[in-house]
Design a protein around this motif. Structure first.
Motif, PDB file in Angstrom:
ATOM      1  N   ASN A   9       0.808  -1.218  -0.158  1.00  0.00           N
ATOM      2  CA  ASN A   9      -0.098   0.052  -0.002  1.00  0.00           C
ATOM      3  C   ASN A   9       0.770   1.157  -0.036  1.00  0.00           C
ATOM      4  N   CYS A  10       2.016   1.278   0.832  1.00  0.00           N
ATOM      5  CA  CYS A  10       2.791   2.543   0.859  1.00  0.00           C
ATOM      6  C   CYS A  10       4.140   2.012   0.144  1.00  0.00           C
ATOM      7  N   PRO A  11       4.604   3.221  -0.483  1.00  0.00           N
ATOM      8  CA  PRO A  11       5.797   2.743  -1.205  1.00  0.00           C
ATOM      9  C   PRO A  11       7.061   2.640  -0.362  1.00  0.00           C
ATOM     10  N   LYS A  12       8.160   1.996  -0.720  1.00  0.00           N
ATOM     11  CA  LYS A  12       9.241   1.542   0.128  1.00  0.00           C
ATOM     12  C   LYS A  12       9.899   3.164   0.168  1.00  0.00           C
ATOM     13  N   LYS A  13      10.399   3.390   1.436  1.00  0.00           N
ATOM     14  CA  LYS A  13      11.083   4.410   1.917  1.00  0.00           C
ATOM     15  C   LYS A  13      12.590   4.087   1.918  1.00  0.00           C
ATOM     16  N   ASN A  14      13.162   4.721   0.986  1.00  0.00           N
ATOM     17  CA  ASN A  14      14.708   4.377   0.834  1.00  0.00           C
ATOM     18  C   ASN A  14      15.638   4.690   1.872  1.00  0.00           C
ATOM     19  N   ARG A  15      16.502   3.805   2.436  1.00  0.00           N
ATOM     20  CA  ARG A  15      17.295   4.378   3.729  1.00  0.00           C
ATOM     21  C   ARG A  15      18.207   5.209   3.597  1.00  0.00           C
ATOM     22  N   LYS A  16      18.739   6.121   4.471  1.00  0.00           N
ATOM     23  CA  LYS A  16      19.719   7.044   4.315  1.00  0.00           C
ATOM     24  C   LYS A  16      21.178   6.711   4.294  1.00  0.00           C
ATOM     25  N   ARG A  17      21.742   6.833   3.216  1.00  0.00           N
ATOM     26  CA  ARG A  17      23.130   6.391   2.892  1.00  0.00           C
ATOM     27  C   ARG A  17      23.985   7.367   3.772  1.00  0.00           C
ATOM     28  N   VAL A  18      24.541   7.041   4.926  1.00  0.00           N
ATOM     29  CA  VAL A  18      25.355   7.911   5.757  1.00  0.00           C
ATOM     30  C   VAL A  18      26.901   7.638   5.476  1.00  0.00           C
ATOM     31  N   GLY A  19      27.554   8.606   5.677  1.00  0.00           N
ATOM     32  CA  GLY A  19      29.189   8.736   5.516  1.00  0.00           C
ATOM     33  C   GLY A  19      29.482   8.966   4.037  1.00  0.00           C
ATOM     34  N   HIS A  20      28.711   9.567   3.328  1.00  0.00           N
ATOM     35  CA  HIS A  20      29.094   9.605   1.781  1.00  0.00           C
ATOM     36  C   HIS A  20      29.540  11.053   1.596  1.00  0.00           C
ATOM     37  N   GLY A  21      30.149  11.966   2.322  1.00  0.00           N
ATOM     38  CA  GLY A  21      30.435  13.346   2.034  1.00  0.00           C
ATOM     39  C   GLY A  21      29.715  14.099   2.676  1.00  0.00           C
ATOM     40  N   ILE A  22      30.393  15.559   2.563  1.00  0.00           N
ATOM     41  CA  ILE A  22      29.586  16.577   3.408  1.00  0.00           C
ATOM     42  C   ILE A  22      28.353  17.056   2.751  1.00  0.00           C
ATOM     43  N   SER A  23      28.206  17.027   1.436  1.00  0.00           N
ATOM     44  CA  SER A  23      26.930  17.483   0.639  1.00  0.00           C
ATOM     45  C   SER A  23      25.953  16.465   0.579  1.00  0.00           C
ATOM     46  N   GLY A  25      24.633  15.309   3.281  1.00  0.00           N
ATOM     47  CA  GLY A  25      23.698  15.556   4.529  1.00  0.00           C
ATOM     48  C   GLY A  25      24.326  14.782   5.940  1.00  0.00           C
ATOM     49  N   GLN A  26      24.806  13.599   5.707  1.00  0.00           N
ATOM     50  CA  GLN A  26      25.093  12.972   6.787  1.00  0.00           C
ATOM     51  C   GLN A  26      26.517  12.254   6.570  1.00  0.00           C
ATOM     52  N   GLY A  27      27.335  13.390   6.144  1.00  0.00           N
ATOM     53  CA  GLY A  27      28.971  12.882   6.025  1.00  0.00           C
ATOM     54  C   GLY A  27      29.854  13.181   7.524  1.00  0.00           C
ATOM     55  N   LYS A  28      30.931  12.963   7.154  1.00  0.00           N
ATOM     56  CA  LYS A  28      31.946  13.036   8.223  1.00  0.00           C
ATOM     57  C   LYS A  28      31.755  12.105   9.467  1.00  0.00           C
ATOM     58  N   THR A  29      30.874  12.489  10.446  1.00  0.00           N
ATOM     59  CA  THR A  29      30.773  11.632  11.652  1.00  0.00           C
ATOM     60  C   THR A  29      29.384  10.750  11.372  1.00  0.00           C
ATOM     61  N   ALA A  30      28.837  10.967  10.436  1.00  0.00           N
ATOM     62  CA  ALA A  30      27.530  10.236  10.103  1.00  0.00           C
ATOM     63  C   ALA A  30      26.411  10.125  11.234  1.00  0.00           C
ATOM     64  N   GLY A  31      26.448  11.373  11.802  1.00  0.00           N
ATOM     65  CA  GLY A  31      25.162  11.289  12.792  1.00  0.00           C
ATOM     66  C   GLY A  31      25.647  10.747  13.925  1.00  0.00           C
ATOM     67  N   ARG A  32      26.779  10.420  14.274  1.00  0.00           N
ATOM     68  CA  ARG A  32      27.396   9.726  15.645  1.00  0.00           C
ATOM     69  C   ARG A  32      27.978  10.451  16.601  1.00  0.00           C
ATOM     70  N   GLY A  33      28.142  11.859  16.180  1.00  0.00           N
ATOM     71  CA  GLY A  33      28.847  12.805  17.280  1.00  0.00           C
ATOM     72  C   GLY A  33      30.328  12.578  16.985  1.00  0.00           C
ATOM     73  N   THR A  34      31.108  13.084  17.763  1.00  0.00           N
ATOM     74  CA  THR A  34      32.676  13.015  17.297  1.00  0.00           C
ATOM     75  C   THR A  34      33.373  11.958  18.015  1.00  0.00           C
ATOM     76  N   LYS A  35      33.281  12.164  19.272  1.00  0.00           N
ATOM     77  CA  LYS A  35      34.141  10.994  20.099  1.00  0.00           C
ATOM     78  C   LYS A  35      33.482  10.533  21.023  1.00  0.00           C
ATOM     79  N   GLY A  36      33.911   9.143  21.642  1.00  0.00           N
ATOM     80  CA  GLY A  36      33.194   8.485  22.618  1.00  0.00           C
ATOM     81  C   GLY A  36      32.803   7.051  22.254  1.00  0.00           C
ATOM     82  N   GLU A  37      32.340   6.162  23.099  1.00  0.00           N
ATOM     83  CA  GLU A  37      32.127   4.877  22.874  1.00  0.00           C
ATOM     84  C   GLU A  37      31.018   4.645  21.893  1.00  0.00           C
ATOM     85  N   LYS A  38      30.121   5.448  21.964  1.00  0.00           N
ATOM     86  CA  LYS A  38      28.946   5.311  21.082  1.00  0.00           C
ATOM     87  C   LYS A  38      29.382   5.712  19.413  1.00  0.00           C
ATOM     88  N   SER A  39      30.143   6.228  19.283  1.00  0.00           N
ATOM     89  CA  SER A  39      30.688   6.916  18.139  1.00  0.00           C
ATOM     90  C   SER A  39      31.608   5.736  17.348  1.00  0.00           C
TER      91      SER A  39
END
Length: 78
Positions: A9-23, A25-39
């Motif tokens: 019924n609903c179209p498939k939502k494409n998953r976000k490709r993280v870590g593919h450059g600054i432009s 949208g989710q580049g560099k740290t890919a939404g994980r923050g900078t440091k720490g265990e969770k990154s």
């Protein structure tokens, strides 16, 4: 109507490709923050290592009582 004619019924939502450059949208740290265990990769899920706290498996009480012994074992041999 056949099985190959069915569509969701609903179209498939494409998953976000993280870590593919600054432009992207989710580049560099890919939404994980900078440091720490969770990154880091593979973080979490280890309940035996809690960084100074008492480990999770040692906080639990000993397993006692009915149902701990497997039911197929015989209590006495004659």
């Amino acid at each position: 109507m056949k099985l190959n004619d069915l569509t969701p019924n609903c179209p498939k939502k494409n998953r976000k490709r993280v870590g593919h450059g600054i432009s992207a949208g989710q580049g560099k740290t890919a939404g994980r923050g900078t440091k720490g265990e969770k990154s880091r990769t593979g973080s979490g899920g280890r309940l035996y290592r809690q960084g100074g706290n008492l480990p999770f498996y040692r906080r639990l009480p000993f397993i006692r009582g009915k149902g701990f012994t497997p039911p197929y074992e015989l209590s006495s041999m004659k």
